[in-house]
Design a protein around this motif. Structure first.
Motif, short mmCIF file in Angstrom:
data_model
loop_
_atom_site.label_atom_id
_atom_site.label_comp_id
_atom_site.label_asym_id
_atom_site.label_seq_id
_atom_site.Cartn_x
_atom_site.Cartn_y
_atom_site.Cartn_z
N HIS A 106 0.81 -1.22 0.00
CA HIS A 106 0.00 0.00 0.00
C HIS A 106 0.84 1.27 0.00
N THR A 107 2.11 1.13 0.31
CA THR A 107 3.00 2.30 0.39
C THR A 107 4.24 2.04 -0.45
N VAL A 108 4.65 3.07 -1.20
CA VAL A 108 5.90 3.00 -1.97
C VAL A 108 6.92 3.87 -1.24
N THR A 109 7.89 3.23 -0.63
CA THR A 109 8.88 3.97 0.15
C THR A 109 10.16 4.16 -0.65
N PHE A 110 10.56 5.40 -0.80
CA PHE A 110 11.83 5.73 -1.45
C PHE A 110 12.83 6.11 -0.36
N GLU A 169 10.20 9.15 -12.67
CA GLU A 169 10.06 8.01 -13.57
C GLU A 169 8.86 7.14 -13.18
N LEU A 170 8.66 6.95 -11.88
CA LEU A 170 7.50 6.16 -11.44
C LEU A 170 6.20 6.82 -11.88
N ILE A 171 6.10 8.13 -11.69
CA ILE A 171 4.86 8.84 -12.06
C ILE A 171 4.65 8.80 -13.57
N LEU A 172 5.71 8.93 -14.33
CA LEU A 172 5.60 8.89 -15.79
C LEU A 172 5.08 7.54 -16.27
N THR A 173 5.50 6.47 -15.63
CA THR A 173 5.06 5.15 -16.06
C THR A 173 3.63 4.85 -15.62
N LEU A 174 3.23 5.35 -14.45
CA LEU A 174 1.88 5.06 -13.95
C LEU A 174 0.80 5.56 -14.90
N GLN A 175 1.11 6.55 -15.69
CA GLN A 175 0.13 7.06 -16.65
C GLN A 175 -0.32 5.96 -17.62
N HIS A 176 0.52 4.98 -17.83
CA HIS A 176 0.21 3.88 -18.75
C HIS A 176 -0.47 2.71 -18.04
N TYR A 177 -0.55 2.77 -16.72
CA TYR A 177 -1.18 1.71 -15.92
C TYR A 177 -2.23 2.34 -15.02
N PRO A 178 -3.41 2.69 -15.57
CA PRO A 178 -4.40 3.46 -14.81
C PRO A 178 -4.89 2.77 -13.54
N GLY A 179 -4.96 1.45 -13.54
CA GLY A 179 -5.39 0.75 -12.34
C GLY A 179 -4.39 0.94 -11.21
N SER A 234 0.54 7.56 -1.95
CA SER A 234 1.19 6.37 -1.40
C SER A 234 2.71 6.49 -1.30
N ILE A 235 3.31 7.52 -1.90
CA ILE A 235 4.76 7.62 -1.92
C ILE A 235 5.26 8.24 -0.62
N ASP A 236 6.08 7.48 0.06
CA ASP A 236 6.66 7.94 1.33
C ASP A 236 8.17 8.10 1.15
N LEU A 237 8.72 9.11 1.76
CA LEU A 237 10.15 9.40 1.63
C LEU A 237 10.86 9.20 2.96
N THR A 238 12.00 8.53 2.89
CA THR A 238 12.91 8.49 4.03
C THR A 238 14.27 8.94 3.52
N PHE A 239 15.01 9.65 4.35
CA PHE A 239 16.31 10.17 3.95
C PHE A 239 17.40 9.43 4.70
N LEU A 244 2.08 11.90 -3.24
CA LEU A 244 2.85 12.04 -2.00
C LEU A 244 1.98 11.74 -0.79
N LYS A 245 2.48 10.91 0.10
CA LYS A 245 1.68 10.44 1.23
C LYS A 245 1.66 11.42 2.39
N ASP A 246 2.80 11.98 2.72
CA ASP A 246 2.94 12.80 3.92
C ASP A 246 2.42 14.22 3.70
N HIS A 247 1.61 14.71 4.64
CA HIS A 247 1.03 16.06 4.52
C HIS A 247 2.11 17.13 4.47
N ASP A 248 3.14 17.02 5.31
CA ASP A 248 4.22 18.01 5.32
C ASP A 248 4.96 18.02 3.99
#
Length: 461
Positions: free
Chosen positions: A275-279, A296-306, A314-319, A355-359
């Protein structure tokens, strides 16, 4: 009769002159052009000799990489065969998960082989190929010079040889010696041998890579219970079976490798358990301003609407530190460098909706304004006061990302209206902006024939 010897670096030229005949200008021209022919062939021969040497020097590297490939293949082949059986017959998730873990471990060996062995060899072969093309060009020029010599000098000489001092029979013997030398050179096949070895290696690698990719696609398809990896619309654009007016406004063409390889590389995102894509973002990526992995992920999702719909917010970031340990949120949130890096995502406006996180979404919209002093942080630092010019800028940005998201979703099969409305409600902005406003602008741009494309740029451009 007198023999005249011309010492040439290629070979000794031996011609016989009739003492009873006056040497003509044609005799002098033939010798001059004949020597020039030797000069040209010597130059070609030197190029060929250097190429032979370079190819033979590289041959041990080809053999070494080929041996390494056999070792990698011994790891890959059992996993490929096991994958086919598990997906088509066993069909047990826990067993397939375990196989995927072993395939991930194998990927480390594949990447080492590919990046550290095959690619350097490929670069060396490409450099030799450039030299080979230069040699072929020189060889073609020699052939042309040889034909000109025959047509302009030799043929007239044969037709009227009695008028010249050079003895035809001895000239013909010398010419045959030159041709014999050229034939012996052409028989040396070291270059072809090494080149054929390399081509065989590359063909074998590409074949097993294709099988590896197919195995990943089979596994990912097994977990894709809702058929989220379907890209029927995208494929119809490739075949031309979908009329242009019904086609999406793809940022990347359906034939791009990012699209065609997506199912094998990232197909597990379709697994209902994900459910979450963590980068996990290394420090150097932030410092270099590299946002490619997100875009790149966002560009490809355009071709996979489901999958697009599933991965909204769903995209979460950790540094990560330079030691690959995770930086706690409180140590990077509100810090200028990572905040400005997140804001740079705005070059692809629809990223906001993933983007998942409100901040992080706030940094996306206003990260630059915070550190440019255009908004006023609260004393607690948990929110900012936006007014005046900054408020107008924010209004424009929200409007633009929403319109762009509609264009991004145009004809893909996913309607973004509900997502946009929810976003407007959550933002609760102090200015009048409605879904109808956004839709009106979107429809206008569609009528005007808007086109959108992804363009690769470097930091600072």
């Amino acid at each position: 009769m007198a023999e005249r010897i011309t010492e040439h670096p290629l070979r000794t030229i031996r011609l016989v002159y009739d003492d009873n005949k006056q040497e003509t200008e044609a005799d002098s021209t033939l010798l001059k052009r004949y020597v020039a022919l030797h000069d040209a062939y010597l130059d070609v021969r030197k190029k060929h000799a250097k190429l032979r040497y370079d190819f033979m020097e590289l041959e041990p590297d080809v053999d070494r990489v080929d041996e390494a490939f056999v070792s990698v293949l011994d790891r890959m082949r059992p996993l490929i065969e096991e994958g086919k059986v598990l997906v088509t017959k066993v069909k047990r998730k826990e067993v397939i998960y375990e196989l995927m873990e072993r395939m991930r471990e194998c990927n480390e060996h594949i990447q080492h082989f590919h990046n550290d062995l095959l690619m350097p060899l490929s670069q060396s072969m490409d450099e030799l190929q450039a030299e080979w093309e230069a040699y072929n060009e020189a060889d073609a020029q020699f052939d042309e010079q040889y034909e000109q010599f025959n047509k302009e000098i030799e043929q007239p000489f044969y037709k009227n040889y009695d008028a010249y001092a050079i003895d035809l029979c001895r000239y013909d013997d010398d010419k045959q010696e030159l041709l014999g030398l050229m034939d012996r050179e052409s028989e040396k096949d070291d270059i072809d041998r090494v080149s054929d070895k390399y081509d065989g290696l590359v063909n074998g690698v590409n074949a097993v890579y294709a099988e590896w990719k197919t195995t990943h696609e089979l596994i990912n398809g097994f977990f894709d219970a809702s058929n989220l990896l379907d890209r029927t619309i995208s494929e119809a654009c490739v075949t031309g079976t979908l009329p242009k007016e019904h086609q999406p406004l793809y940022l990347l063409p359906p034939s791009d490798s990012l699209i065609t390889d997506f199912a094998s590389n990232y197909g597990m995102l379709a697994d209902p358990a994900n459910h979450t894509v963590t980068f996990s973002v290394p420090k150097e990526v932030v410092l270099e301003g590299d946002t490619g992995m997100i875009h790149e992920l966002i560009l490809t999702l355009q071709h996979y609407p489901g999958l697009l719909e599933k991965l909204l917010f769903s995209i979460d970031l950790t540094f990560l530190t330079e030691y690959d340990t995770e930086i706690p949120e409180e140590e990077w949130k509100g810090i200028e460098v990572p905040v400005r890096w997140v804001h740079s995502f705005i070059s692809l406006p629809c990223v906001y909706f993933f983007l998942k996180d409100h901040d992080v979404r706030s940094y996306f919209l206003m990260g630059d304004m915070v550190f440019d002093g255009k908004v006023t942080p609260s004393s607690e630092g948990d929110h900012v006061k936006v007014e005046g010019e900054a408020l107008e800028t924010l209004a424009d940005r929200v409007f633009n990302i929403c319109v762009f998201f509609m264009l991004y979703c145009h004809n893909t099969g996913f309607d973004p209206s509900e997502t946009i409305q929810r976003t407007l409600t959550e933002l609760d902005l102090p200015f009048a902006l409605t879904l109808n406003d956004i839709r009106t602008e979107y429809e206008k741009q569609i009528r005007d024939g808007v086109e959108i494309r992804a363009v690769s740029v470097k930091k600072g451009e």
